[in-house]
Design a protein around this motif. Sequence first.
Motif, mmCIF file in Angstrom:
data_model
loop_
_atom_site.group_PDB
_atom_site.id
_atom_site.type_symbol
_atom_site.label_atom_id
_atom_site.label_comp_id
_atom_site.label_asym_id
_atom_site.label_seq_id
_atom_site.Cartn_x
_atom_site.Cartn_y
_atom_site.Cartn_z
ATOM 1 N N LEU A 109 0.830 -1.205 0.000
ATOM 2 C CA LEU A 109 0.000 0.000 0.000
ATOM 3 C C LEU A 109 0.870 1.262 0.000
ATOM 4 O O LEU A 109 0.581 2.235 -0.703
ATOM 5 C CB LEU A 109 -0.917 0.007 1.223
ATOM 6 N N ALA A 110 1.949 1.241 0.801
ATOM 7 C CA ALA A 110 2.810 2.420 0.895
ATOM 8 C C ALA A 110 3.475 2.722 -0.442
ATOM 9 O O ALA A 110 3.588 3.888 -0.847
ATOM 10 C CB ALA A 110 3.862 2.211 1.983
ATOM 11 N N CYS A 111 3.941 1.687 -1.146
ATOM 12 C CA CYS A 111 4.601 1.885 -2.434
ATOM 13 C C CYS A 111 3.642 2.494 -3.461
ATOM 14 O O CYS A 111 3.989 3.451 -4.168
ATOM 15 C CB CYS A 111 5.160 0.566 -2.950
ATOM 16 N N ILE A 112 2.445 1.923 -3.556
ATOM 17 C CA ILE A 112 1.462 2.448 -4.510
ATOM 18 C C ILE A 112 1.042 3.863 -4.133
ATOM 19 O O ILE A 112 0.971 4.767 -4.978
ATOM 20 C CB ILE A 112 0.231 1.518 -4.571
ATOM 21 N N THR A 113 0.779 4.074 -2.845
ATOM 22 C CA THR A 113 0.336 5.392 -2.380
ATOM 23 C C THR A 113 1.382 6.459 -2.668
ATOM 24 O O THR A 113 1.055 7.557 -3.145
ATOM 25 C CB THR A 113 0.038 5.342 -0.872
ATOM 26 N N LEU A 114 2.652 6.169 -2.385
ATOM 27 C CA LEU A 114 3.719 7.156 -2.565
ATOM 28 C C LEU A 114 3.848 7.568 -4.028
ATOM 29 O O LEU A 114 3.902 8.754 -4.349
ATOM 30 C CB LEU A 114 5.049 6.585 -2.053
ATOM 31 N N GLY A 115 3.900 6.580 -4.925
ATOM 32 C CA GLY A 115 4.049 6.900 -6.341
ATOM 33 C C GLY A 115 2.863 7.659 -6.900
ATOM 34 O O GLY A 115 3.024 8.654 -7.617
ATOM 35 N N VAL A 116 1.670 7.213 -6.591
ATOM 36 C CA VAL A 116 0.459 7.884 -7.094
ATOM 37 C C VAL A 116 0.358 9.293 -6.522
ATOM 38 O O VAL A 116 0.035 10.254 -7.235
ATOM 39 C CB VAL A 116 -0.794 7.054 -6.741
ATOM 40 N N GLY A 145 8.630 1.332 -6.639
ATOM 41 C CA GLY A 145 7.645 0.737 -5.745
ATOM 42 C C GLY A 145 7.027 -0.520 -6.317
ATOM 43 O O GLY A 145 6.573 -1.395 -5.571
ATOM 44 N N GLY A 146 7.005 -0.628 -7.661
ATOM 45 C CA GLY A 146 6.498 -1.845 -8.281
ATOM 46 C C GLY A 146 7.292 -3.070 -7.884
ATOM 47 O O GLY A 146 6.739 -4.176 -7.763
ATOM 48 N N VAL A 147 8.598 -2.878 -7.677
ATOM 49 C CA VAL A 147 9.408 -3.996 -7.182
ATOM 50 C C VAL A 147 8.914 -4.412 -5.801
ATOM 51 O O VAL A 147 8.836 -5.599 -5.473
ATOM 52 C CB VAL A 147 10.894 -3.599 -7.125
ATOM 53 N N PHE A 156 -1.556 5.365 -13.952
ATOM 54 C CA PHE A 156 -0.184 4.904 -13.756
ATOM 55 C C PHE A 156 -0.096 3.924 -12.586
ATOM 56 O O PHE A 156 0.594 2.906 -12.653
ATOM 57 C CB PHE A 156 0.745 6.100 -13.505
ATOM 58 N N GLY A 157 -0.799 4.231 -11.497
ATOM 59 C CA GLY A 157 -0.761 3.352 -10.332
ATOM 60 C C GLY A 157 -1.356 1.985 -10.624
ATOM 61 O O GLY A 157 -0.789 0.947 -10.241
ATOM 62 N N ALA A 158 -2.501 1.957 -11.298
ATOM 63 C CA ALA A 158 -3.151 0.684 -11.607
ATOM 64 C C ALA A 158 -2.309 -0.161 -12.556
ATOM 65 O O ALA A 158 -2.162 -1.383 -12.359
ATOM 66 C CB ALA A 158 -4.527 0.949 -12.211
ATOM 67 N N LEU A 159 -1.752 0.454 -13.588
ATOM 68 C CA LEU A 159 -0.930 -0.287 -14.543
ATOM 69 C C LEU A 159 0.325 -0.834 -13.883
ATOM 70 O O LEU A 159 0.739 -1.974 -14.148
ATOM 71 C CB LEU A 159 -0.546 0.622 -15.720
ATOM 72 N N THR A 160 0.946 -0.052 -13.012
ATOM 73 C CA THR A 160 2.154 -0.513 -12.327
ATOM 74 C C THR A 160 1.836 -1.678 -11.405
ATOM 75 O O THR A 160 2.553 -2.690 -11.383
ATOM 76 C CB THR A 160 2.776 0.642 -11.518
ATOM 77 N N LEU A 180 14.055 7.810 -3.111
ATOM 78 C CA LEU A 180 14.801 7.088 -2.073
ATOM 79 C C LEU A 180 13.853 6.479 -1.050
ATOM 80 O O LEU A 180 14.071 5.349 -0.584
ATOM 81 C CB LEU A 180 15.789 8.033 -1.392
ATOM 82 N N VAL A 181 12.797 7.210 -0.687
ATOM 83 C CA VAL A 181 11.806 6.651 0.250
ATOM 84 C C VAL A 181 11.160 5.414 -0.353
ATOM 85 O O VAL A 181 10.944 4.409 0.337
ATOM 86 C CB VAL A 181 10.746 7.720 0.605
ATOM 87 N N ALA A 182 10.854 5.484 -1.663
ATOM 88 C CA ALA A 182 10.304 4.299 -2.328
ATOM 89 C C ALA A 182 11.283 3.148 -2.253
ATOM 90 O O ALA A 182 10.890 1.991 -2.011
ATOM 91 C CB ALA A 182 9.982 4.630 -3.783
ATOM 92 N N SER A 183 12.574 3.444 -2.459
ATOM 93 C CA SER A 183 13.592 2.395 -2.378
ATOM 94 C C SER A 183 13.648 1.784 -0.977
ATOM 95 O O SER A 183 13.794 0.575 -0.815
ATOM 96 C CB SER A 183 14.966 2.960 -2.759
ATOM 97 N N VAL A 184 13.555 2.646 0.055
ATOM 98 C CA VAL A 184 13.591 2.152 1.442
ATOM 99 C C VAL A 184 12.381 1.268 1.716
ATOM 100 O O VAL A 184 12.495 0.207 2.367
ATOM 101 C CB VAL A 184 13.645 3.343 2.418
ATOM 102 N N LEU A 185 11.207 1.690 1.217
ATOM 103 C CA LEU A 185 10.017 0.855 1.399
ATOM 104 C C LEU A 185 10.180 -0.502 0.733
ATOM 105 O O LEU A 185 9.838 -1.549 1.302
ATOM 106 C CB LEU A 185 8.789 1.578 0.822
ATOM 107 N N VAL A 186 10.720 -0.467 -0.490
ATOM 108 C CA VAL A 186 10.916 -1.729 -1.213
ATOM 109 C C VAL A 186 11.938 -2.590 -0.496
ATOM 110 O O VAL A 186 11.787 -3.814 -0.398
ATOM 111 C CB VAL A 186 11.362 -1.442 -2.660
ATOM 112 N N LEU A 187 12.987 -1.962 0.022
ATOM 113 C CA LEU A 187 14.003 -2.712 0.751
ATOM 114 C C LEU A 187 13.406 -3.394 1.974
ATOM 115 O O LEU A 187 13.635 -4.590 2.219
ATOM 116 C CB LEU A 187 15.133 -1.769 1.175
#
Length: 865
Positions: free
Chosen positions: A46-53, A295-297, A384-388, A750-757
């Motif tokens: 949820l955090a990854c999708i929310t951040l990017g969108v 965030g898709g990762v 973009f969020g839905a497709l990702t 970078l925040v997205a990267s930290v979330l994915v990590l």
Amino acid sequence: MTVVDTATAAARVRPEPVGRRGRLALAFRFALREMRGGLSGFYIFLACITLGVAAIAAVNSVATMMTTGIAEQGRTILGGDLRFELTQREVTPEEAQYLEGLGTVARSADLRSMVRLTDGSDQSLTQVKAVDGAYPLYGSLDTTPDAPLATLLGEEDGRFGAIAAPELFDRLGIEPGAIVRLGDADIVLRGVLDREPDVLSDGFNFAPRLMLSLDGLAASGLVQPGSLVEYQYKVRLNPDRAGDAEAVMEAANERYPDAGFSIRTSAEAAPSLQRNIERFSQFLTLVGLTALIVGGVGVANAVNAYLDSKRPVIATFKSLGAGGNFVVAVYLIQIMTLAALGIVIGLLLGAIAPFVTAQFLEAVVPVAASASVYPLDLALAALFGALTALAFALLPLGRTRDVAAAALFREAGTAGFTRMRWTYLAAALGLAALIGVLALVMAGDKRVALVFLIGTAAAFLILRFVATGIEWLAARAPRVRSTPLRLALGNIHRPGSLTGSVVLSLGLGLTLLVTLATIDYNLRQEIGTGIASRAPDFFFVDIQNGEVDAFRDTIETLAPGSTLNAAPMLRGRITRLNEQDVATMEIPPEGGWVLRGDRGITYSATLPENSTISAGEWWPEDYDGEPLVSFSAEEGGELGLSVGDTLTVNVLGRNITARIANFRSVEWESLSINFVMVFSPNAFAGAPHAWLATLTMPEGGEAAEKSVLNGVTNAFPAVTSVRVKEALDAVNGLIAQLALAIRVAAAVALVASVLVLSGALAAGNRGRVHDAVVLKTLGATRMTLIRAFATEYLLLGLATGVFAIAAGALAAWFVVAQIMQLPYVFDWTVALTTLVVSLVLTVGFGLAGTWRILGQKAAPVLRNL
């Protein structure tokens, strides 16, 4: 939902209805029932999708708010329905009569000059604006005190009045009511200029505003033949033509094709600002899209971990006769439902962004921003969020489809390593391509967007190869005696290791951070140190033709041993290239700035300093043939020009056509006197013009520079003196603001990267439980396992940090050295900071998740192995 619950529910369900609609309805029922267990394992998703969108929605909504505000206030920003502008000359009586026939006309003049204290002890550069009684046609001028403009600017006791920006009072240390000298006249500063309605249409000014009347400007004696002054004629159209601004502009151009008018309508009130908003919003949108893709990762990791935790449930479905497509449908419905939740949260954050930033932006950019909700921008972010989410969810779902029920029941089975069907892989790649196509379609500059997308795709591939390389090196490392190190190396290259997820999730964000930080460092170094050390100390503008020799003598007296370089200077606008009107040409964006507005031009019998001929030949010193011009090689190449081509320049209302004799490589970074166009001397025979000069002093310092500034200003009141240090400070301030915005954008990635990590490490915890229990059963202590896991995370973080430093430094070198043509310096502070951030994130998140694993009881886990 436990296995027993699932079996019970399945047994209660009637035989699967016939038809696709019935199977889909049943999948919906099972998906919703299973989601009753909560969102455990999907918070990172949820955090990854929310951040990017949220990033994409916020950036585009704020940009739309600003561009809409400019469009709605176009007349106020422009100062009229139409704006006619001329450089170095006023309109002729015939032209004035034509403009007055269009409607009400407000006349103004704009130039830079020096304003000084009456005792000559101090002075300041100022942007002078002289207006008539009709100003402003639209909007309101805010002053302190709030008095009629005619009262503030009128003549009283032989002195004209003026109002000035607060910065001018601060620079000179004076208060309203003070008397200062402008040119040859004393003027009274009767008030403070708080807000100027049409300031945005005048472009960037790095000197404080001083406003007076046209009569006051005439009394100052600043305007001389050849002075660099811009005359503006703002027109409020008569009611019968109020909606025909475009038609009036076209008619005016047809009637006066050689007048040299630069005409704008209220639809393009602040074109430079609008272009900058569009470019910057495009950059931030692409960064937000990168954050979403990163965030898709995390989405893929979260889905993979979630499906791994649902293996018993999936096995139950398959044992009761459910097909692979049915299982995929159940979990795809769940995943996209949760993605929709993340998208909605992101859209809410993006929707409130204009309301939060409106007041702040209005303080920075004087446009009354009326915040609103922008459905198209929100819809784009949602798409973009839905497709990702769908693209990255298909990859783990495709592996789950064909796993046999027996393998799913075995806790240590091979469910995660089943080869997926090509249809799922093709669908995921197709969705990724669709995301790229949408980004290109929505981008204003297709070339920049394409480079950005290619770079992002290349980064994913390179990081995948880097992860494979790390695994290969770990597998072939010599056997070591240290048990923790041996376990760490084994964890790095074993099947199902965290190496790929950690390198991919952290590498992209850190690489972007290193790239932007290094570019920022190089720009600051070049402007603050490099250019400052090579640049002259002063620029002097508007030196009159008859005063050049006297000016040289004064400089020799004020600064003995200094170097003074001077060149004649006019202003002209390119109107035709090879007999084709530039207004009808498709101009490449790289060199388009040369054709927008007026450019400084000069003439010379010899090749200017800091220039070398790259093509063609220079003309003889006594040349007297057809007009020739030398063009800057870089800009000429961007415009597709060649030696022998012709260009037409409008100077003082006269069209001059010249043939390109040569191209010059120009060292712009030296800040010496250089021009895009240098003409042969016979091209401007008899044309009135002033001179531009630079001064390089052997010994600088505040005292010496102030002595020169005071001496020149008092001896030549009409000459504008610009301290290069102050100009560079202004540029540095702009770079600092831009760098702050870019760092915020990089921080999103970078925040997205930290979330994915964190999601990747959490996804690997299930396998770590088995490893920890088996190793503890075989005699390993908790401290041994902690050291082993810490060593693994340390090695992964170190390898990822080293790669990010190398890749980021290479990308920054390409931008700085190849695109900007500036000296490149590597900053080790950025490198060390990146390493520390990489190690802290990987080891910190890794141990945070591992600590809970080490406390697991052995018996429950061993029973399921």
